[in-house]
Design a protein around this motif. Structure first.
Motif, short mmCIF file in Angstrom:
data_model
loop_
_atom_site.label_atom_id
_atom_site.label_comp_id
_atom_site.label_asym_id
_atom_site.label_seq_id
_atom_site.Cartn_x
_atom_site.Cartn_y
_atom_site.Cartn_z
N PHE A 87 1.22 -1.03 -0.35
CA PHE A 87 0.09 -0.49 0.35
C PHE A 87 0.70 1.42 0.22
N GLY B 105 1.91 5.12 0.49
CA GLY B 105 1.17 6.14 1.09
C GLY B 105 1.54 7.84 0.52
N PHE C 293 -6.48 1.68 8.53
CA PHE C 293 -4.84 2.64 8.86
C PHE C 293 -5.23 3.57 9.16
N ASN D 259 -1.76 8.98 2.02
CA ASN D 259 -3.66 8.59 2.14
C ASN D 259 -3.09 7.08 2.50
N ALA D 260 -3.75 5.53 1.62
CA ALA D 260 -2.89 4.55 1.64
C ALA D 260 -3.86 3.66 0.61
N GLU E 109 -9.51 7.23 -0.62
CA GLU E 109 -8.18 7.20 -0.37
C GLU E 109 -7.93 7.50 -2.03
N ARG F 84 3.70 0.38 2.03
CA ARG F 84 3.82 -0.26 3.66
C ARG F 84 2.93 -1.83 3.15
N GLN G 148 1.94 -4.95 3.80
CA GLN G 148 0.91 -5.40 4.46
C GLN G 148 0.53 -6.64 4.05
#
Length: 404
Positions: free
Chosen positions: A221, A223, A250, A268-269, A311, A345, A347
């Motif tokens: 993701f 950001g 998030f 943001n994501a 997002e 990220r 994740q």
């Protein structure tokens, strides 16, 4: 022959290498990094916050390691004269429906043993004069630091202990020979008695090379951040966060003063179609295919469709991004913001569509795989390193073992 080989030269891998060196002073330790420098991904592209641990489920790795890591990292910075500041932060409710969520977050902070205080809107404005809100929480132990500097000190200590660090070395295969593991790389082979996988965005792939199944896939993701122009930095004194949406995993866009004095706004994501996709148009066919064909992604998307659309809109519309920031500081205008670096990220996502919400450490006979270590891993890096070191089976050939 190495006693321990660590894949990944980010903050978790480096902390682990340093800690194992303290635990086994006579050990031969190797750290492999595929890039030409250290901390180029999650470790070097984050907001630089020393987190308190307020958000995390009591009793989880994240809650425990972050709370303890906050203190141990501050002490580390003091010991090695690394610039840091414990400036505190405020978390604010801007609409009535968030007040109950703010109360729940305050209770969680207390459960996690933190120094948190409920404050009124007027008290928030004494700390952050340009914030408009209904109420807030003051978290005194939150701080800021440059994690690249922390990583550099970890490297110095590893080398002082006799450890070896190799740049530009990508692991392609892992296989067993007797009781040992052989790592095949683009720069030859390395044999080790024990492997620690701290490969971040590629940790799931490395685990599979080592015949371990983390039962989750890394989904990247991106950001994206803006930065306040220097003449507008007065709008933010320290750190300002919204109450997180419990229906979305998030934190939401926030304001962060860095140790260098700049002020970042975001992130943001948004889903990235490349594991190291720092730009909107970054694309990798293998990464894209893995992501788009993973059933867990579609289950996640169905669960958070509305939030995901918001997002994406923020990613392509500066006006939408600014509106989100104005919920915290109405005085912020589009002209006050300039784009700055993005982060990605790593994740972990399970096949059933659930995000792995804690650090994920997978053990096998000759290896430990860290398969989910997003934020607050940087804050927690010393504690993660200690936890991994303690989980390593007793190495009888290494006579000296020092407690950590």
């Amino acid at each position: 022959m190495y006693d321990f080989a660590i894949i990944g030269g980010g903050i978790v891998g480096l902390s682990t290498g340093m800690t194992i060196g303290q635990l086994y002073p006579s050990a031969r330790i190797l750290v492999l990094e595929k890039e030409n420098s250290w901390a180029l991904h999650q470790s070097g592209n984050n907001s630089g916050v020393i987190h308190s641990g307020i958000y995390y489920k009591p009793g989880s790795y994240k809650a425990k390691f972050c709370h303890e890591g906050n203190r141990s990292l501050v002490k580390f910075c003091q010991n090695y004269e690394i610039d840091y500041e414990v400036c505190g932060k405020v978390i604010v409710a801007t609409v009535k429906k968030e007040l109950g969520l703010l109360d729940n977050l305050y209770k969680r902070g207390l459960e996690n043993g933190l120094n948190v205080t409920k404050i009124s809107a007027e008290e928030v404005q004494e700390i952050e004069p340009y914030v408009h809100c209904l109420a807030g929480i003051k978290v005194s132990t939150t701080g800021i630091v440059n994690y690249r500097q922390v990583c550099q000190k970890y490297i110095v200590l590893i080398r002082n202990q006799g450890g070896e660090l190799c740049f530009n070395t990508k692991v392609r295969k892992v296989h067993e020979i007797g009781e040992n593991l052989v790592l095949e790389t683009n720069r030859g082979t390395f044999e080790t008695r024990f492997l620690i996988n701290c490969a971040g965005l590629y940790s799931d792939r490395i685990a599979k090379l080592g015949r371990s199944n983390p039962k989750a896939k890394i989904i990247p993701f991106r950001g994206e951040y803006y930065e306040l122009k220097p003449e507008k930095r007065y709008l933010v004194k320290n750190l300002i966060y919204p109450v997180p949406n419990p229906d979305f995993p998030f934190l939401g866009v926030h304001f962060t003063r860095t140790i260098a004095g700049s002020v970042h706004a975001g992130p943001n994501a948004v889903l990235s179609f490349k594991r190291e996709g720092y730009k909107k148009n970054d694309f990798d066919l293998r990464d894209f295919t893995e992501i788009i064909t993973y059933p867990g992604l579609w289950k996640l998307a169905a669960k958070y469709a509305d939030q995901a659309i918001e997002e994406i809109i923020r990613s392509f519309s500066k006006a939408a991004f600014v509106r989100s920031l104005q919920r915290l500081i109405p005085a912020v205008q589009a002209d006050d913001l300039i784009p700055t670096h993005a982060g990605v990220r790593a994740q972990a996502l399970m096949n059933n569509g659930n995000l792995v919400d804690d650090f994920l450490i997978v053990k096998s006979q000759h290896a430990i795989h860290v398969c989910n270590a997003p934020s607050p891993a940087a804050t927690s890096s010393l504690e993660i390193g200690k936890a991994i070191a303690r989980q390593i089976p007793e190495q009888s050939h290494l006579k000296t073992r020092v407690s950590v």
